[in-house]
Design an enzyme around this catalytic site. Structure first.
Site, PDB file in Angstrom:
ATOM      1  N   ALA A 196       0.848  -1.204   0.000  1.00 16.67           N
ATOM      2  CA  ALA A 196       0.000   0.000   0.000  1.00 16.67           C
ATOM      3  C   ALA A 196       0.876   1.244   0.000  1.00 16.67           C
ATOM      4  CB  ALA A 196      -0.905  -0.005   1.231  1.00 16.67           C
ATOM      5  N   GLU A 218      14.248  -3.403  14.448  1.00 12.93           N
ATOM      6  CA  GLU A 218      15.713  -3.356  14.313  1.00 12.93           C
ATOM      7  C   GLU A 218      16.178  -2.147  13.505  1.00 12.93           C
ATOM      8  OE1 GLU A 218      18.240  -5.703  15.673  1.00 12.93           O
ATOM      9  OE2 GLU A 218      19.026  -3.710  15.241  1.00 12.93           O
ATOM     10  N   VAL A 244      17.014   2.042  14.738  1.00 12.32           N
ATOM     11  CA  VAL A 244      18.250   2.663  15.237  1.00 12.32           C
ATOM     12  C   VAL A 244      19.451   2.078  14.493  1.00 12.32           C
ATOM     13  CG1 VAL A 244      19.701   3.133  17.252  1.00 12.32           C
ATOM     14  CG2 VAL A 244      17.238   2.833  17.563  1.00 12.32           C
ATOM     15  N   ILE A 266      22.973  -1.577  11.250  1.00 16.97           N
ATOM     16  CA  ILE A 266      23.697  -2.173  12.393  1.00 16.97           C
ATOM     17  C   ILE A 266      22.693  -2.913  13.286  1.00 16.97           C
ATOM     18  CG2 ILE A 266      25.177  -1.689  14.386  1.00 16.97           C
ATOM     19  CD1 ILE A 266      25.797   1.060  13.134  1.00 16.97           C
ATOM     20  N   GLY A 303      18.779   9.495  -0.007  1.00 11.72           N
ATOM     21  CA  GLY A 303      17.802   8.694   0.762  1.00 11.72           C
ATOM     22  C   GLY A 303      18.175   8.541   2.223  1.00 11.72           C
ATOM     23  N   GLU A 331      15.312  12.217   6.794  1.00 14.05           N
ATOM     24  CA  GLU A 331      13.892  11.990   7.079  1.00 14.05           C
ATOM     25  C   GLU A 331      13.048  12.808   6.102  1.00 14.05           C
ATOM     26  OE1 GLU A 331      12.735   9.801   9.596  1.00 14.05           O
ATOM     27  OE2 GLU A 331      14.835   9.341   9.273  1.00 14.05           O
ATOM     28  N   ASP A 368      15.903  13.321  15.579  1.00 16.35           N
ATOM     29  CA  ASP A 368      15.985  11.907  15.175  1.00 16.35           C
ATOM     30  C   ASP A 368      16.948  11.143  16.099  1.00 16.35           C
ATOM     31  OD1 ASP A 368      15.566   9.725  13.027  1.00 16.35           O
ATOM     32  OD2 ASP A 368      17.742   9.903  13.134  1.00 16.35           O
ATOM     33  N   LYS A 424      16.081   7.933  18.672  1.00 12.91           N
ATOM     34  CA  LYS A 424      16.853   6.685  18.723  1.00 12.91           C
ATOM     35  C   LYS A 424      17.414   6.452  20.126  1.00 12.91           C
ATOM     36  CE  LYS A 424      17.947   6.892  13.820  1.00 12.91           C
ATOM     37  NZ  LYS A 424      18.766   7.576  12.816  1.00 12.91           N
ATOM     38  N   GLY A 438      19.922   4.796   4.590  1.00 12.58           N
ATOM     39  CA  GLY A 438      19.939   4.424   3.172  1.00 12.58           C
ATOM     40  C   GLY A 438      19.071   3.211   2.919  1.00 12.58           C
TER      41      GLY A 438
END
Ligand code: NDP
Ligand code: HSE
Length: 449
Positions: A44, A130, A133, A137, A188, A191, A202, A206, A303
């Protein structure tokens, strides 16, 4: 056992297309690891006519997320649209519909995580986050599982790829802030609202997630002291270099005496420290545990593909649970819900640090001693001073005076600066950057307890 696990994706943007690409490219590998195929059953997005980076069968596209949430064949709802509403509403609806959820939405989790995880607990569904943050990683799984036996004293590091990319380009290439921010958007990394990246918001989202997992306490976002890189100037980057430091946007959480310290701000770090060498879109996060000592996690923090990789790891994790007839085996927030407590968060004025201070002052005798006098009366001792020489005959703009302090109390620094800023010889408010120094063990002493 199911013959395949079906995912409904809401939000076919940067991360969404990365996920679809990985699931397609690594189809065989994932099936060998999971036992059955993991497929995107429906997507969607509010615009299903726009050309995306990867082609999908047109019949799986819809503009109505409810069609995925209500679809009985879909096992996992993957929320990658971002923002607070209607993302919150979609996730809660999916949970009440007994669907597992995967999201990368740190802004939503920082603001409404307690509500979402309470609902998921009641409905016995998994929520994977996952990718929220550290981009690619696997730091969330590391804290929840790898460090489940660790008493964590500190978790800190560089957690915003966009800011780090901007600071690196400004420092190494002398590029303009806005020019680099535009590039980070094109790549990319940023935000949808890039103010969140450069204002530190941001990173604070996190940090709220990391500290919640590390310490088993809610960490309200409004209690995290937050400063961004929007006021870091080329001038301060150059002075930092001269003094042997790099400026990085750090997110820092510590636990001591039953309290939490949680803050985000630009920080000067000695050039030879590993964090000072984390450049570009890369993130790095230290976990300091009583038994393990220090661990450093490093990788691409933003990214399409790195973030997509973290999302796919959550999908596989949940798919494995589904195949094994289990869920919520690992508590969503690392601690059993009934054992979580509300720990107090210290205000920024309670911290100790050393400081970089930059003043623009009138070029006249006695100014240096007046400033050092005010600092001295507030228990702040000066470690070094750089005084810019006169430029020609004009001193209308004042001259620059840079001071590095020894360890001091933030409350004292704030009081001293407020006094100094009122002086007629000070031309503009002083610039303050917190500094992480080395102690005798080679560790930065403000952070590592
Ligand atoms: P994008 O803006 O690239 O993608 C989001 C997509 O969702 C867009 O196509 C958007 O459409 C669509 N969308 C927005 N609202 C709705 C809605 N109400 N209904 C249907 N579709 C909607 O964002 P990203 O992929 O970069 O980020 C997605 C999430 O992942 C965010 O929560 C972000 O914070 C997080 N994240 C991003 C990372 C990154 O590196 N980009 C890294 C880690 C996490 P439109 O374009 O029209 O707005
Ligand atoms: N905008 C975020 C960043 C994306 O630059 O770090 C990854 O969370």
């Amino acid at each position: 056992m199911k013959d395949r696990i079906r995912v409904g994706l809401i939000g076919f943007g940067t991360v969404g297309t990365g996920v679809v690409r990985i699931l397609s490219k690594e189809k065989d590998l994932i099936t060998r690891r999971l036992g059955v195929p993991l497929t995107i059953a429906q997507i969607a997005d509010r615009d299903i006519t726009r050309k995306r980076d990867i082609a999908v069968p047109p019949d799986i596209l819809t503009t109505d997320p409810q069609r995925l949430i209500q679809n009985p064949d879909i096992d996992i709802i993957l929320e990658l649209m971002g923002g607070i509403e209607p993302a919150r509403d979609f996730i809660l609806n999916a949970i009440y519909n007994k669907k597992h959820v995967v999201t990368a939405n740190k802004a939503l989790l920082a603001a409404h995580g307690e509500e979402i995880f309470d609902a998921a607990c009641k409905e016995n569904v998994d929520v994977g986050f996952e990718a929220s943050v550290g981009g690619g990683i696997p730091i969330i799984r590391a804290i929840k599982e790898g460090f489940s036996g660790e008493n964590i004293s500190a978790v800190f590091g560089i957690v915003n790829g966009t800011s780090n990319y901007i600071l690196t380009q400004m420092s190494e290439k002398g590029r303009e802030f806005l020019d680099v921010l535009k590039e980070a958007q094109t790549l990319g990394y940023a935000e949808a609202d890039p103010t969140l990246d450069v204002s530190g918001g941001d990173s604070a989202h996190k940090l709220a997630i990391l500290a919640t997992l590390a310490y088993g306490t809610p960490v309200p976002i409004e209690e995290i002291y937050t400063e961004g890189i929007d006021h870091v100037t080329p001038l301060d980057i150059t002075f930092a270099e001269t003094l042997g430091y790099k400026i990085k946007l750090l997110a820092i959480a510590k636990h001591f005496d039953g309290k939490i310290e949680a803050r985000v701000h630009p920080t000067m770090i000695p050039k030879e420290e590993m964090l000072a060498q984390v450049n570009g879109v890369f993130n790095a996060i230290y976990i300091i545990g009583e038994s393990v000592g220090e661990s450093l996690f490093y990788g691409r923090g933003a990214g399409s593909m790195p973030t997509g990789s973290a999302v796919v790891s959550d999908l596989i994790d949940i798919a494995r649970n589904i195949q094994n007839g289990t869920n919520t085996r690992v508590p969503h927030l690392a601690y059993l819900p009934k054992t979580r407590t509300r720990l107090p968060i210290c205000p920024i004025t309670a911290i100790d640090s050393s400081y970089y201070l930059r003043f623009r002052v009138g070029d006249r005798p006695g100014v240096l001693s007046e400033i050092s006098g005010v600092l001295g009366r507030h228990n702040i001792s000066i470690a070094s001073v750089i005084q810019e020489g006169r430029k020609g005959s004009s001193s209308g703009d004042g001259v620059l005076l840079v001071m590095m302090t020894h360890q001091a109390k933030e409350a004292d620094i704030q009081a001293a600066l407020s006094r100094i800023n009122q002086s007629p010889f000070v031309f503009e408010p002083a610039v303050l950057i917190r500094v992480e120094e080395k102690n005798n063990n080679g560790l930065t002493r403000n952070i590592r307890t």
